[in-house]
Motif scaffolding. Structure first.
Motif, PDB file in Angstrom:
ATOM      1  N   PRO A  58      45.562  56.029  42.980  1.00  0.00           N
ATOM      2  CA  PRO A  58      44.501  56.379  42.270  1.00  0.00           C
ATOM      3  C   PRO A  58      43.077  56.506  41.761  1.00  0.00           C
ATOM      4  O   PRO A  58      41.910  56.315  41.444  1.00  0.00           O
ATOM      5  CB  PRO A  58      44.934  57.289  40.453  1.00  0.00           C
ATOM      6  CG  PRO A  58      45.722  55.801  40.630  1.00  0.00           C
ATOM      7  CD  PRO A  58      45.980  55.054  41.341  1.00  0.00           C
ATOM      8  N   VAL A  59      42.302  55.393  43.404  1.00  0.00           N
ATOM      9  CA  VAL A  59      40.889  54.858  43.768  1.00  0.00           C
ATOM     10  C   VAL A  59      40.401  56.458  44.738  1.00  0.00           C
ATOM     11  O   VAL A  59      41.609  56.565  45.684  1.00  0.00           O
ATOM     12  CB  VAL A  59      41.559  53.618  43.920  1.00  0.00           C
ATOM     13  CG1 VAL A  59      40.158  53.365  44.614  1.00  0.00           C
ATOM     14  CG2 VAL A  59      41.566  53.135  43.047  1.00  0.00           C
ATOM     15  N   ALA A  60      39.592  56.356  45.067  1.00  0.00           N
ATOM     16  CA  ALA A  60      38.246  57.542  45.563  1.00  0.00           C
ATOM     17  C   ALA A  60      38.684  56.679  47.053  1.00  0.00           C
ATOM     18  O   ALA A  60      39.141  57.120  48.279  1.00  0.00           O
ATOM     19  CB  ALA A  60      36.825  57.575  45.089  1.00  0.00           C
ATOM     20  N   HIS A  61      37.736  55.624  47.085  1.00  0.00           N
ATOM     21  CA  HIS A  61      37.266  55.034  48.200  1.00  0.00           C
ATOM     22  C   HIS A  61      37.860  53.696  48.208  1.00  0.00           C
ATOM     23  O   HIS A  61      37.565  52.649  47.331  1.00  0.00           O
ATOM     24  CB  HIS A  61      35.564  54.623  48.695  1.00  0.00           C
ATOM     25  CG  HIS A  61      35.484  56.738  48.702  1.00  0.00           C
ATOM     26  ND1 HIS A  61      35.905  57.703  49.553  1.00  0.00           N
ATOM     27  CD2 HIS A  61      34.402  57.246  47.570  1.00  0.00           C
ATOM     28  CE1 HIS A  61      35.442  58.598  48.996  1.00  0.00           C
ATOM     29  NE2 HIS A  61      34.522  58.220  47.857  1.00  0.00           N
ATOM     30  N   GLY A  62      37.817  53.129  49.680  1.00  0.00           N
ATOM     31  CA  GLY A  62      38.244  51.707  49.423  1.00  0.00           C
ATOM     32  C   GLY A  62      39.812  51.470  49.685  1.00  0.00           C
ATOM     33  O   GLY A  62      40.675  51.530  48.491  1.00  0.00           O
ATOM     34  N   GLN A  63      39.926  49.977  50.975  1.00  0.00           N
ATOM     35  CA  GLN A  63      41.142  50.270  50.865  1.00  0.00           C
ATOM     36  C   GLN A  63      41.807  49.037  50.387  1.00  0.00           C
ATOM     37  O   GLN A  63      40.754  47.693  50.607  1.00  0.00           O
ATOM     38  CB  GLN A  63      42.056  50.456  52.116  1.00  0.00           C
ATOM     39  CG  GLN A  63      41.112  49.950  53.279  1.00  0.00           C
ATOM     40  CD  GLN A  63      41.508  50.159  54.660  1.00  0.00           C
ATOM     41  OE1 GLN A  63      42.490  50.471  55.082  1.00  0.00           O
ATOM     42  NE2 GLN A  63      40.899  49.852  55.559  1.00  0.00           N
ATOM     43  N   CYS A  64      42.793  48.230  49.805  1.00  0.00           N
ATOM     44  CA  CYS A  64      43.172  47.220  49.949  1.00  0.00           C
ATOM     45  C   CYS A  64      44.360  46.179  50.436  1.00  0.00           C
ATOM     46  O   CYS A  64      45.256  46.765  50.639  1.00  0.00           O
ATOM     47  CB  CYS A  64      43.174  46.294  48.417  1.00  0.00           C
ATOM     48  SG  CYS A  64      41.570  47.550  47.885  1.00  0.00           S
ATOM     49  N   ALA A  65      44.917  45.261  50.731  1.00  0.00           N
ATOM     50  CA  ALA A  65      46.049  44.954  50.956  1.00  0.00           C
ATOM     51  C   ALA A  65      46.457  43.679  51.293  1.00  0.00           C
ATOM     52  O   ALA A  65      45.285  42.747  51.100  1.00  0.00           O
ATOM     53  CB  ALA A  65      45.627  44.801  52.607  1.00  0.00           C
ATOM     54  N   ALA A  66      47.455  43.202  50.377  1.00  0.00           N
ATOM     55  CA  ALA A  66      48.158  42.094  50.085  1.00  0.00           C
ATOM     56  C   ALA A  66      49.098  41.535  51.117  1.00  0.00           C
ATOM     57  O   ALA A  66      49.324  41.955  51.708  1.00  0.00           O
ATOM     58  CB  ALA A  66      49.081  42.038  48.805  1.00  0.00           C
ATOM     59  N   VAL A  67      48.535  40.577  51.877  1.00  0.00           N
ATOM     60  CA  VAL A  67      48.639  39.660  53.419  1.00  0.00           C
ATOM     61  C   VAL A  67      49.262  39.154  53.085  1.00  0.00           C
ATOM     62  O   VAL A  67      48.854  37.253  52.878  1.00  0.00           O
ATOM     63  CB  VAL A  67      47.658  40.555  53.917  1.00  0.00           C
ATOM     64  CG1 VAL A  67      48.481  39.710  55.723  1.00  0.00           C
ATOM     65  CG2 VAL A  67      47.316  41.241  54.491  1.00  0.00           C
ATOM     66  N   TRP A  68      50.914  38.189  53.917  1.00  0.00           N
ATOM     67  CA  TRP A  68      51.468  37.249  53.724  1.00  0.00           C
ATOM     68  C   TRP A  68      51.565  37.134  55.174  1.00  0.00           C
ATOM     69  O   TRP A  68      51.754  38.033  55.937  1.00  0.00           O
ATOM     70  CB  TRP A  68      52.438  37.365  52.780  1.00  0.00           C
ATOM     71  CG  TRP A  68      53.769  36.516  53.304  1.00  0.00           C
ATOM     72  CD1 TRP A  68      54.539  36.153  54.542  1.00  0.00           C
ATOM     73  CD2 TRP A  68      53.534  34.785  52.776  1.00  0.00           C
ATOM     74  NE1 TRP A  68      55.556  35.008  54.102  1.00  0.00           N
ATOM     75  CE2 TRP A  68      54.709  33.978  53.658  1.00  0.00           C
ATOM     76  CE3 TRP A  68      52.930  34.347  52.216  1.00  0.00           C
ATOM     77  CZ2 TRP A  68      54.879  32.698  53.292  1.00  0.00           C
ATOM     78  CZ3 TRP A  68      53.218  33.015  52.251  1.00  0.00           C
ATOM     79  CH2 TRP A  68      54.016  31.627  52.675  1.00  0.00           C
ATOM     80  N   ALA A  92      35.818  49.306  43.857  1.00  0.00           N
ATOM     81  CA  ALA A  92      34.252  50.299  43.233  1.00  0.00           C
ATOM     82  C   ALA A  92      32.821  48.409  43.745  1.00  0.00           C
ATOM     83  O   ALA A  92      31.891  49.675  42.731  1.00  0.00           O
ATOM     84  CB  ALA A  92      34.754  49.654  41.477  1.00  0.00           C
ATOM     85  N   THR A  93      33.130  47.510  43.990  1.00  0.00           N
ATOM     86  CA  THR A  93      32.378  46.839  43.879  1.00  0.00           C
ATOM     87  C   THR A  93      32.169  46.532  45.232  1.00  0.00           C
ATOM     88  O   THR A  93      30.957  45.463  45.130  1.00  0.00           O
ATOM     89  CB  THR A  93      32.181  45.645  42.948  1.00  0.00           C
ATOM     90  OG1 THR A  93      33.357  44.983  43.091  1.00  0.00           O
ATOM     91  CG2 THR A  93      32.526  45.992  41.732  1.00  0.00           C
ATOM     92  N   LEU A  94      32.267  46.935  46.727  1.00  0.00           N
ATOM     93  CA  LEU A  94      32.232  46.534  47.503  1.00  0.00           C
ATOM     94  C   LEU A  94      30.559  47.069  48.122  1.00  0.00           C
ATOM     95  O   LEU A  94      30.187  47.518  48.229  1.00  0.00           O
ATOM     96  CB  LEU A  94      32.725  47.555  48.212  1.00  0.00           C
ATOM     97  CG  LEU A  94      33.396  47.178  49.688  1.00  0.00           C
ATOM     98  CD1 LEU A  94      34.580  45.790  49.618  1.00  0.00           C
ATOM     99  CD2 LEU A  94      33.618  47.626  50.268  1.00  0.00           C
ATOM    100  N   VAL A 124      39.538  43.270  51.062  1.00  0.00           N
ATOM    101  CA  VAL A 124      39.823  44.832  50.517  1.00  0.00           C
ATOM    102  C   VAL A 124      38.371  45.560  51.263  1.00  0.00           C
ATOM    103  O   VAL A 124      37.614  44.876  52.988  1.00  0.00           O
ATOM    104  CB  VAL A 124      38.630  44.784  49.254  1.00  0.00           C
ATOM    105  CG1 VAL A 124      38.138  46.264  48.451  1.00  0.00           C
ATOM    106  CG2 VAL A 124      39.774  44.004  48.738  1.00  0.00           C
ATOM    107  N   ALA A 125      38.147  46.693  51.906  1.00  0.00           N
ATOM    108  CA  ALA A 125      37.748  47.095  52.999  1.00  0.00           C
ATOM    109  C   ALA A 125      36.925  48.995  52.931  1.00  0.00           C
ATOM    110  O   ALA A 125      37.925  49.340  51.883  1.00  0.00           O
ATOM    111  CB  ALA A 125      38.054  47.303  54.210  1.00  0.00           C
TER     112      ALA A 125
END
Ligand SMILES: NC(=O)c1ccc[n+]([C@@H]2O[C@H](COP(=O)([O-])OP(=O)(O)OC[C@H]3O[C@@H](n4cnc5c(N)ncnc54)[C@H](OP(=O)(O)O)[C@@H]3O)[C@@H](O)[C@H]2O)c1
Length: 368
Positions: A261-271, A312-314, A343-344
């Motif tokens: 539930p975030v408006a903008h901005g995608q994140c990913a954990a990458v192994w 939120a802080t990008l 984060v992008a």
């Protein structure tokens, strides 16, 4: 300022001009002072007659059905896969070069899938079918981060978990999240709107295809895996598009995509697990040299500080931000596996910036 009178500047059509990505692309054209001879703003009949300010002018939004694509050298399509499937080939047949941001052609063999800075050389020649496709926001970010790593350390496996925002479902997704959040804060028992996300996304986290999803919106094309393997269209798209951009069809890559539930901005954990031992300093240097990637690795990098990017802080939405680089304990030949967090901005670096950069690549190569 944007309306240059140089005869070399392109005539641009933007299909989806009233949408989340379309509006972001207009901002980018403005930010860069990009010259164009004409700018046609196009959407559905619902928006026809609206005016949008761009390049110092109030410009009318036109109905796609009535637009003559012979009036444009390049057309950006950011209006969903169904619109692209129907109209992009017609625009291309009219001689317009189509840059398509939807999922419609991402896995189509003779349509190049381009992330400038990685495989922009695909634009050395004008594509025969008159179409260029852009990957989804998740694949764009992942490909940017993996590109400097895959060949140097011979990647054996990549495991990704994404955290994706409501704006990946456009303006309507953000509005529904905001409305649902407001209602839930006022009355914990009240029913929430669920037209875009069903079940509602407010105060929730979801993995799987939500019932309200627009068909063909999350990802498309042909999936090589079995039809009932349990992966969502979005997960399939992320894997296949990343492999295609990197030119590594056999890359062992798997993913779980999660809506948050975030408006903008995608994140990913990458192994990432590699065949060769990885030196942390060399890894950071390789990532820092990658186009469009910023590494955050100051002192105390395990601690979330105000300097570390979050959706939120990008502060630089045109780059993919990498932090939390953690090597696994060393094997006999040194560490081969590591985690990173990315984060992008899904609207900017994940979509509209790619379209803008493709325009630059085409112009630089004279292939428009
Ligand atoms: N959002 C992201 O993070 C993201 C990232 C990468 C790629 N994309 C892709 O970009 C595209 C647009 O996404 P968005 O988030 O900007 O969605 P959006 O905010 O819902 O905007 C959709 C746009 O498409 C137009 N449209 C819809 N149906 C149409 C029709 N039948 N004819 C002409 N125009 C029509 C809408 O015009 P009206 O205002 O008239 O309805 C609006 O301008 C999608 O294909 C999506 O997959 C999105």
């Amino acid at each position: 300022m944007t309306t240059a009178d140089t005869s070399l500047a392109p005539r641009i059509a933007l299909v989806g001009a009233t949408g989340a990505v379309g509006g972001t692309l207009l901002d980018i054209l403005e930010d860069h002072g990009s010259p164009y001879r004409a700018l046609h703003l196009i959407a559905s009949v619902r928006s026809a007659g609206r005016e949008i300010r761009a390049g110092g002018l109030d410009r009318p939004v036109r109905d796609l059905a009535g637009f003559d694509f012979r009036r444009a050298d390049v057309a950006f399509f950011f209006a969903g896969a169904e619109v692209s499937r129907r109209w992009a080939p017609l625009a291309a047949a009219a001689g317009t070069l189509v840059v398509d941001g939807s999922s419609a052609f991402r896995l189509t063999e003779d349509v190049p899938l381009v992330v400038p800075g990685i495989n922009g050389a695909l634009l050395d020649r004008r594509p025969a079918v008159g179409l260029v496709a852009l990957p989804g926001a998740g694949a764009t970010a992942l490909a940017r981060v993996l590109a400097p790593i895959v060949r140097r350390w011979t990647v054996r496996k990549v495991v990704v978990s994404t955290y994706q925002p409501a704006s990946e479902a456009g303006h309507a997704g953000v509005e529904e999240l905001q409305e649902g959040t407001r209602i839930r804060l006022q009355d914990p028992e009240a029913p929430l709107p669920a037209e875009v996300f069903s079940p509602p996304l407010a105060f929730d986290v979801q993995s799987g295809t939500w019932a309200g999803a627009e068909p063909g919106r999350a990802a498309g094309g042909t999936w090589a895996g079995p039809p009932e393997d349990g992966f969502t269209e979005q997960e399939r798209g992320l894997l296949e598009e990343t492999r295609r951009v990197l030119g590594l069809p056999g890359l062992d890559l798997t993913a779980t995509c999660v809506r948050v539930p975030v408006a903008h901005g995608q994140c990913a954990a990458v192994w990432v697990d590699c065949a060769l031992a990885v030196d942390r300093g060399a890894l950071i240097a390789a990532l820092r040299s990658a186009p469009g990637v910023t590494v955050h690795d100051g002192a105390g990098h395990a601690t979330l500080t105000p300097a570390m990017p979050t959706p939120a802080t990008l502060d630089d939405p045109d780059r993919v931000h990498v932090s939390r680089i953690r090597l696994s304990p060393a094997g006999p030949n040194g560490p081969t596996g590591f985690w990173l967090w990315l984060v992008a901005d899904n609207l900017r670096s994940g979509a509209a910036l790619g379209a803008f950069q493709v325009l630059g690549e085409l112009a630089a190569r004279g292939t428009l």
